[in-house]
Motif scaffolding. Structure first.
Motif, PDB file in Angstrom:
ATOM      1  N   GLY A  65       0.822  -1.200   0.000  1.00 48.61           N
ATOM      2  CA  GLY A  65       0.000   0.000   0.000  1.00 48.61           C
ATOM      3  C   GLY A  65       0.856   1.248   0.000  1.00 48.61           C
ATOM      4  N   LEU A  66       0.215   2.357   0.255  1.00 50.51           N
ATOM      5  CA  LEU A  66       0.910   3.643   0.336  1.00 50.51           C
ATOM      6  C   LEU A  66       0.800   4.194   1.748  1.00 50.51           C
ATOM      7  CD1 LEU A  66      -0.387   5.468  -2.878  1.00 50.51           C
ATOM      8  CD2 LEU A  66       1.703   4.152  -2.593  1.00 50.51           C
ATOM      9  N   LYS A  67       1.868   4.789   2.217  1.00 49.12           N
ATOM     10  CA  LYS A  67       1.843   5.551   3.463  1.00 49.12           C
ATOM     11  C   LYS A  67       1.473   6.978   3.076  1.00 49.12           C
ATOM     12  CE  LYS A  67       4.905   7.373   7.032  1.00 49.12           C
ATOM     13  NZ  LYS A  67       6.311   7.414   7.494  1.00 49.12           N
ATOM     14  N   VAL A  68       0.562   7.568   3.820  1.00 54.61           N
ATOM     15  CA  VAL A  68       0.111   8.932   3.566  1.00 54.61           C
ATOM     16  C   VAL A  68       0.424   9.748   4.815  1.00 54.61           C
ATOM     17  CG1 VAL A  68      -1.854  10.401   2.989  1.00 54.61           C
ATOM     18  CG2 VAL A  68      -1.799   8.023   2.191  1.00 54.61           C
ATOM     19  N   LEU A  69       1.210  10.787   4.651  1.00 57.76           N
ATOM     20  CA  LEU A  69       1.506  11.677   5.765  1.00 57.76           C
ATOM     21  C   LEU A  69       1.003  13.065   5.409  1.00 57.76           C
ATOM     22  CD1 LEU A  69       2.733  12.162   8.538  1.00 57.76           C
ATOM     23  CD2 LEU A  69       4.906  12.628   7.410  1.00 57.76           C
ATOM     24  N   ASN A  70      -0.089  13.489   6.067  1.00 57.34           N
ATOM     25  CA  ASN A  70      -0.647  14.815   5.861  1.00 57.34           C
ATOM     26  C   ASN A  70      -0.125  15.714   6.975  1.00 57.34           C
ATOM     27  OD1 ASN A  70      -2.078  13.950   3.662  1.00 57.34           O
ATOM     28  ND2 ASN A  70      -4.013  13.763   4.736  1.00 57.34           N
ATOM     29  N   ARG A  71       0.215  16.947   6.593  1.00 57.00           N
ATOM     30  CA  ARG A  71       0.772  17.883   7.565  1.00 57.00           C
ATOM     31  C   ARG A  71       0.225  19.268   7.273  1.00 57.00           C
ATOM     32  NH1 ARG A  71       6.342  20.350   9.155  1.00 57.00           N
ATOM     33  NH2 ARG A  71       6.301  19.759  11.346  1.00 57.00           N
ATOM     34  N   GLY A  72      -0.136  19.981   8.322  1.00 56.98           N
ATOM     35  CA  GLY A  72      -0.624  21.344   8.170  1.00 56.98           C
ATOM     36  C   GLY A  72      -0.352  22.151   9.416  1.00 56.98           C
TER      37      GLY A  72
END
Length: 170
Positions: A65-72
Motif C-alpha cells: 500500500g501507500l503511506k500517507v503523511l498529511n501535515r498542516g
C-alpha cells in the motif's frame, strides 16, 4: 447479528464509493505519484479546519500500500498537525482509485480524477461524494490560468467550488 454485520459492510462500502460522473484516471503510475504534494484548494472538513501550509507526502508501505503523511499548520494554536494514514488500490494498481484510512479499519475513497499525466505536476481528488475535493500541486503555488481551468472543470462536474478554501502556502 447478521443484520448488524450487513449494515456495517454496507456503511463501510459506501465510504469507498464513487460520486456520479467522477471517473478515476487510468494509466496511473504509483511511482511517479509518490513524494510531496501541496494543497492548493479544498472543500472544508473538520479534520483540516484552520490549517494552512497543508502538504501530503506519499511513500510505499511494506505491504504494497501507500503511506500517507498529511501535515498542516494550525494557525490558531501555532502548532504543526500531522496525520498518518494508509491507502490501498480499490481495483487495479494503474487506476487512480484508492481507499485511505487515518482511523483504524475505516476507509474513505481517494479518487484521482484529473492528473497531469505528463509531468505529474497537479492532481484533483474526490472523496466518496462531492463534498470532498482537493486540488494538489507539486509546488506551493500554481499557475493562475491552470488553477482556474481546473477549478472550472471541478465546477462542471458538480463540486461546489464557490466554497473552496484556498490554502495559504509559505
Amino acid at each position: 447479528m447478521k443484520k448488524l454485520l450487513l449494515l456495517s459492510v454496507l456503511v463501510l462500502a459506501g465510504c469507498v464509493g464513487r460520486p456520479e460522473n467522477i471517473v478515476p484516471v487510468s494509466n496511473f503510475d504509483t511511482t511517479r505519484y509518490l513524494g510531496k504534494w501541496y494543497e492548493i484548494a479544498r472543500l472544508d472538513h473538520s479534520f483540516e479546519r484552520g490549517l494552512s501550509q497543508v502538504t501530503a507526502d506519499y511513500s510505499l508501505r511494506q505491504d504494497g500500500g501507500l503511506k500517507v503523511l498529511n501535515r498542516g499548520y494550525k494557525d490558531a494554536d501555532a502548532v504543526w498537525k500531522d496525520a498518518e494514514g494508509k491507502a490501498y488500490f480499490v481495483d487495479k494498481k494503474d487506476v487512480g482509485y484508492l481507499k485511505v484510512s487515518f482511523f483504524g479499519p475505516f476507509y474513505g475513497s481517494y479518487i484521482v480524477f484529473d492528473l497531469d499525466q505528463q509531468d505529474y505536476s497537479y492532481s484533483m481528488i474526490s472523496g466518496p461524494d462531492k463534498s470532498y475535493f482537493w486540488l494538489l500541486s507539486r509546488t506551493p503555488t500554481m499557475d493562475p490560468a491552470l488553477q482556474q481551468r481546473l477549478i472550472g472543470k471541478a465546477a462542471g462536474l458538480g463540486f461546489d467550488t464557490s466554497k473552496l478554501i484556498y490554502v495559504k502556502q509559505n
